[in-house]
Design a protein around this motif. Sequence first.
Motif, PDB file in Angstrom:
ATOM      1  N   ALA A  80     -16.193  12.872  12.146  1.00 42.19           N
ATOM      2  CA  ALA A  80     -15.200  13.577  11.331  1.00 42.19           C
ATOM      3  C   ALA A  80     -15.888  14.523  10.340  1.00 42.19           C
ATOM      4  O   ALA A  80     -15.432  15.641  10.121  1.00 42.19           O
ATOM      5  CB  ALA A  80     -14.301  12.590  10.589  1.00 42.19           C
ATOM      6  N   CYS A 107     -18.327  14.272  24.059  1.00 40.58           N
ATOM      7  CA  CYS A 107     -17.064  14.884  23.639  1.00 40.58           C
ATOM      8  C   CYS A 107     -16.894  16.297  24.204  1.00 40.58           C
ATOM      9  O   CYS A 107     -15.781  16.751  24.439  1.00 40.58           O
ATOM     10  CB  CYS A 107     -16.974  14.913  22.111  1.00 40.58           C
ATOM     11  N   GLU A 162     -19.337   5.617  12.869  1.00 44.53           N
ATOM     12  CA  GLU A 162     -19.493   6.693  13.849  1.00 44.53           C
ATOM     13  C   GLU A 162     -18.349   7.696  13.753  1.00 44.53           C
ATOM     14  O   GLU A 162     -18.569   8.912  13.762  1.00 44.53           O
ATOM     15  CB  GLU A 162     -19.555   6.124  15.268  1.00 44.53           C
ATOM     16  N   ALA A 163     -17.131   7.192  13.652  1.00 47.17           N
ATOM     17  CA  ALA A 163     -15.967   8.078  13.541  1.00 47.17           C
ATOM     18  C   ALA A 163     -16.046   8.904  12.259  1.00 47.17           C
ATOM     19  O   ALA A 163     -15.701  10.095  12.263  1.00 47.17           O
ATOM     20  CB  ALA A 163     -14.676   7.267  13.582  1.00 47.17           C
ATOM     21  N   VAL A 183     -10.472   9.949  11.115  1.00 49.12           N
ATOM     22  CA  VAL A 183     -11.211   8.746  11.508  1.00 49.12           C
ATOM     23  C   VAL A 183     -10.313   7.832  12.334  1.00 49.12           C
ATOM     24  O   VAL A 183     -10.718   7.312  13.377  1.00 49.12           O
ATOM     25  CB  VAL A 183     -11.781   8.017  10.267  1.00 49.12           C
ATOM     26  N   GLN A 184      -9.087   7.642  11.895  1.00 47.46           N
ATOM     27  CA  GLN A 184      -8.136   6.799  12.643  1.00 47.46           C
ATOM     28  C   GLN A 184      -7.918   7.357  14.048  1.00 47.46           C
ATOM     29  O   GLN A 184      -7.931   6.606  15.023  1.00 47.46           O
ATOM     30  CB  GLN A 184      -6.816   6.720  11.887  1.00 47.46           C
ATOM     31  N   LEU A 236      -9.884   9.344  15.833  1.00 49.07           N
ATOM     32  CA  LEU A 236     -11.092   9.208  16.636  1.00 49.07           C
ATOM     33  C   LEU A 236     -11.313   7.769  17.099  1.00 49.07           C
ATOM     34  O   LEU A 236     -11.796   7.538  18.205  1.00 49.07           O
ATOM     35  CB  LEU A 236     -12.316   9.683  15.839  1.00 49.07           C
ATOM     36  N   ARG A 237     -10.937   6.812  16.276  1.00 44.66           N
ATOM     37  CA  ARG A 237     -11.154   5.404  16.634  1.00 44.66           C
ATOM     38  C   ARG A 237     -10.122   4.862  17.606  1.00 44.66           C
ATOM     39  O   ARG A 237     -10.444   4.034  18.461  1.00 44.66           O
ATOM     40  CB  ARG A 237     -11.151   4.538  15.369  1.00 44.66           C
ATOM     41  N   ASP A 286     -10.077   6.072  24.234  1.00 46.25           N
ATOM     42  CA  ASP A 286     -10.678   5.241  23.194  1.00 46.25           C
ATOM     43  C   ASP A 286     -12.157   5.148  23.542  1.00 46.25           C
ATOM     44  O   ASP A 286     -12.521   4.591  24.576  1.00 46.25           O
ATOM     45  CB  ASP A 286     -10.025   3.864  23.188  1.00 46.25           C
ATOM     46  N   LEU A 333     -15.580   3.835  19.196  1.00 42.77           N
ATOM     47  CA  LEU A 333     -16.343   4.244  18.013  1.00 42.77           C
ATOM     48  C   LEU A 333     -16.203   3.237  16.880  1.00 42.77           C
ATOM     49  O   LEU A 333     -15.111   2.729  16.626  1.00 42.77           O
ATOM     50  CB  LEU A 333     -15.847   5.598  17.500  1.00 42.77           C
ATOM     51  N   ARG A 350     -16.260   2.485  12.777  1.00 46.45           N
ATOM     52  CA  ARG A 350     -15.729   3.262  11.650  1.00 46.45           C
ATOM     53  C   ARG A 350     -16.783   4.258  11.155  1.00 46.45           C
ATOM     54  O   ARG A 350     -16.483   5.406  10.870  1.00 46.45           O
ATOM     55  CB  ARG A 350     -15.295   2.331  10.513  1.00 46.45           C
ATOM     56  N   TYR A 373     -21.666  10.820  22.975  1.00 50.29           N
ATOM     57  CA  TYR A 373     -20.420  10.330  23.553  1.00 50.29           C
ATOM     58  C   TYR A 373     -19.796  11.311  24.548  1.00 50.29           C
ATOM     59  O   TYR A 373     -18.772  11.004  25.154  1.00 50.29           O
ATOM     60  CB  TYR A 373     -19.415   9.984  22.445  1.00 50.29           C
TER      61      TYR A 373
END
Length: 116
Positions: free
Chosen positions: A109, A39, A104-105, A80-81, A83-84, A97, A100, A102, A37
């Motif tokens: 994480a 990052c 993947e996140a 997770v929240q 990242l998503r 955004d 991702l 759930r 991705y």
Amino acid sequence: MSVGVVVTLAACQDSGAKNRAAAIGDADVGATLIGRYGCGSCHEIPGIENARGLVGPPLDHMGRRIYLAGMLPNTPANMVQWLRDPQAIVPGNAMPDMGLSRREAADIAAYLFKLD
């Protein structure tokens, strides 16, 4: 495990970050996803090749940090929240955004929580 216990464990920032990482997802898959991705184009991320970005904060010691985005307690669920859907948490911030799932996140994480 109850939510209260998870929050308490995260708040203590004990050396159990690696154990929590394993319970969240697959950190090895997370490392691969971080590379896929891109990052590292925005963040410095230990252990990720060419992750030297200066747009976002460095992600070293994520397993010991108290807050995410300066306001969310650093718990697996909150990471997770974030990242998503970072824009839902802090509208207008620089974190895009990435679409991702759930899973993947959770894997990303898990990798970040290992950065103790």
